[in-house]
Enzyme design. Sequence first.
Site, PDB file in Angstrom:
ATOM      1  N   LYS A  32       4.158  -1.668  -6.727  1.00 14.37           N
ATOM      2  CA  LYS A  32       3.621  -2.102  -5.415  1.00 14.37           C
ATOM      3  C   LYS A  32       2.394  -1.090  -5.252  1.00 14.37           C
ATOM      4  CE  LYS A  32       5.532  -0.875  -1.685  1.00 14.37           C
ATOM      5  NZ  LYS A  32       5.069   0.458  -1.226  1.00 14.37           N
ATOM      6  N   THR A  33       2.438   0.336  -5.218  1.00 11.64           N
ATOM      7  CA  THR A  33       1.557   1.282  -5.007  1.00 11.64           C
ATOM      8  C   THR A  33       0.693   1.378  -6.010  1.00 11.64           C
ATOM      9  OG1 THR A  33       3.373   2.820  -4.160  1.00 11.64           O
ATOM     10  CG2 THR A  33       1.305   3.779  -4.510  1.00 11.64           C
ATOM     11  N   ASP A 224      -0.013  -1.304   3.975  1.00  7.85           N
ATOM     12  CA  ASP A 224       1.377  -0.957   2.914  1.00  7.85           C
ATOM     13  C   ASP A 224       2.668  -1.270   3.906  1.00  7.85           C
ATOM     14  OD1 ASP A 224       2.893  -0.545   0.932  1.00  7.85           O
ATOM     15  OD2 ASP A 224       2.689   1.691   0.727  1.00  7.85           O
ATOM     16  N   GLU A 225       3.763  -1.524   3.075  1.00  6.19           N
ATOM     17  CA  GLU A 225       5.017  -1.860   3.740  1.00  6.19           C
ATOM     18  C   GLU A 225       5.090  -2.655   5.271  1.00  6.19           C
ATOM     19  OE1 GLU A 225       7.409  -1.051   2.391  1.00  6.19           O
ATOM     20  OE2 GLU A 225       7.093   1.123   1.116  1.00  6.19           O
ATOM     21  N   GLN A 255      13.486  -5.951   2.166  1.00  7.47           N
ATOM     22  CA  GLN A 255      13.441  -4.178   2.184  1.00  7.47           C
ATOM     23  C   GLN A 255      13.194  -4.147   3.786  1.00  7.47           C
ATOM     24  OE1 GLN A 255      12.556  -1.791  -0.972  1.00  7.47           O
ATOM     25  NE2 GLN A 255      11.678  -3.481  -2.284  1.00  7.47           N
ATOM     26  N   ARG A 614      17.872   1.047  -5.640  1.00  4.44           N
ATOM     27  CA  ARG A 614      17.412   2.928  -5.809  1.00  4.44           C
ATOM     28  C   ARG A 614      17.912   3.263  -7.251  1.00  4.44           C
ATOM     29  NH1 ARG A 614      13.804   2.200  -3.548  1.00  4.44           N
ATOM     30  NH2 ARG A 614      14.418   0.234  -3.375  1.00  4.44           N
TER      31      ARG A 614
END
Length: 763
Positions: A32-33, A224-225, A255, A614
């Site tokens: 994503k980043t 973002d997010e 998430q 994770r």
Amino acid sequence: MNYLQELNDSQRVAVEAIHGPTMVIAGAGSGKTRVLTYRIAYMIEHDIDPFNIMALTFTNKAAREMTERIGTIVGGSEAKNITMGTFHSVFSRILRFNADRLGYPTNFTIYDTQDSKGLLKEIVKSLNLDDKLYKAGMVLNRISSAKNNLISPEAYEMNAEIMKEDIQSKHPEMARIYKTYAHRCFKAGAMDFDDLLYQTNVLLRDFPDVLQYYQQKFKYILVDEYQDTNYAQYLIVKKLAAVYENICVVGDDAQSIYSFRGANIQNILNFKNDYPDFHLFKLEQNYRSTKTIVEAANSVIARNKDQIKKSVWTDNPAGEKIRVIRTLTDNEEGKVITAKIYDLKQETGSTFNDFAILYRTNKQSRSFEESLRKLNIPYKIYGGLSFYQRKEIKDLLAYFRLTTNPKDEEALKRVINYPARGIGKTTLEKIIIASDERGVSMWDVISNMDQYALGFNVGIKTKISEFVTMINSFTAQLTKLNAYDLAQTIARSSGILKELHGEKDKGPEEVERYQNVEQLISGIKEFTVSQPEDADQSLSEFMIDVALLTDADEDKGDERNHVTLMTIHSSKGLEFPYVFLVGMEENLFPSQMALNSRTDLEEERRLFYVAVTRAKEVCTLSFAVSRFIWGNLVTSEPSRFVDEIDQKYLQHEAPPRGQGRSLTGRTTGFDNQFQGGLNRTMSNPGSNFKSLDELKERAAQSAQNPSSSDIMVGSNVMHKQFGKGKVTKLEGQGADRKATIFFPHHGAKTVLLVFAKLTILES
């Protein structure tokens, strides 16, 4: 253009679609980043002026890293022209530029949580309210919720439904506290974190010219997010994007785990309603985890109804199955998991940094800390006291704050008599009273003492005047000295360095306090030298950066070799080769408070999804069949989330030798799947008890519960933790006898009577 070759097909089309409303749904570990970063670089390369781009993140660290990566592609000077940062940092700068419109000083202070709680405690006391009923944390959460929903103190008081809620919850004075709090913050020239969003909405609502200016400035907006945005953030972005609608939101509804902070998953789910002609891109290839971990996580999250459907997959190897470990007690769980970490490190040649223990609540860390210490395994707990919350740091920062904004009342109260200069509590109370009665700041009072009938003697007046003169001398140097030089001057002249260096009988704690201040000064030096020559290197600018630090910006860059212990919420955005997800028990995870509605349960399931994803290589789940709560051993059931994983992805490991059958009575298939025996470490993890029978026998010998045999279905009983309850079911005989008890405020609990120490109440 070579950087585009690093992208897969899905990532590339998301990067290249730079016009119009766009939503990028990015599964866990899907890059994503990288997509967000390359998209901005691609925009600049295609003649979009970086001055017209605003990118909003949730951590300053993420914003800095993205700026650096963009700079390597398009050039550092161009990258710095992008408006990029957290919601709070970007909008705090907009507010400073327009502060006079709202009646605030340009150098307004930003209160952190401790500042706000301190002020609320004082307000509750001044209003003669019960501080046990109006606890600062609870009141702050209520005010925060109101601000995040853009409810002003006046609107709060006029809302019949809200007032009814407060009366029913026995907090009828909440509106008065909120109004007083808002007034005190305004008088002190201060905003709290929620104000940075609330006041930005007020600014854009009440001043159309300001809104129009920023709509034209920010023609391209990236968020973002997006699944973590609250109503206030959503509304700001929607207003700013209203003219050009060049808005790109990136996130993953699977998430969304921060509803307790006001995050609203509907923002991302309803994006299609706000922008019907939007472009949707899905990043579904996971680059982080093994195939087993990815598919196991998919099998659980698929049960949620409120979601944007996607199929996360990976080309990574299948890897090991997810291990499930059952232990007798929570203490046993700590020993078993610690032994596992020790063995895995030896077998694989990993470092301790490769291991993380994740739990639902911070209170679960105790048993793991104890076990790690016994094996001399270094560890670090995240989410504890941060560097900037330590007393010596808060003291020096209070001087810095007062220098930049003398009206900052929380800072003034903190340091007016630190180091001690003979200005006592009674004197301070008189200053506060005069300030409240006249409606002026405390600084106005102490700067003009002759105008107020304070009744101070000459000695007290002299001490206060010397303090005022000292702060004024610091303020006068704000524009003359850079942050480092002025910070050193303040640390010396205030007496803080002398106070810390001169502490008698200096032990490790005293030395550490002095070293912490040294570290802060060094950090300011680093801030100063890292700034371009033409940039603002003032102490005011440094304080803006400090005030806007997020939890994720602190500590997580610590690269020393240690096992990481943290809550699942804190782990979001991180990854580890080996993850131990512990305490997988009903009423713990999912939390008992999340079992009242599908919405809450689905958020808990998303939290579990975040935890599992994770892990890069190995994920281990553990649960205890009994857990000590307030000294009583309460039986536990395995979490439903373990059952929800497709069983083909699980490997059930045997419990430590001699545990015997499950206490829970649940027919989940656990018992018949356990294999006999563990490895040498697991079979002897240092437990004092070799079997459940021995544990129960010892507890029965020490339990002073002579009336347990008299307990019957229908008995009214008193429990040490849960209070009064009624027995609804009895099972087993002797030491195995269990009671199911319904407690009005805690629901049904199953306890072993040899441990419970119940008192039978008369009917």
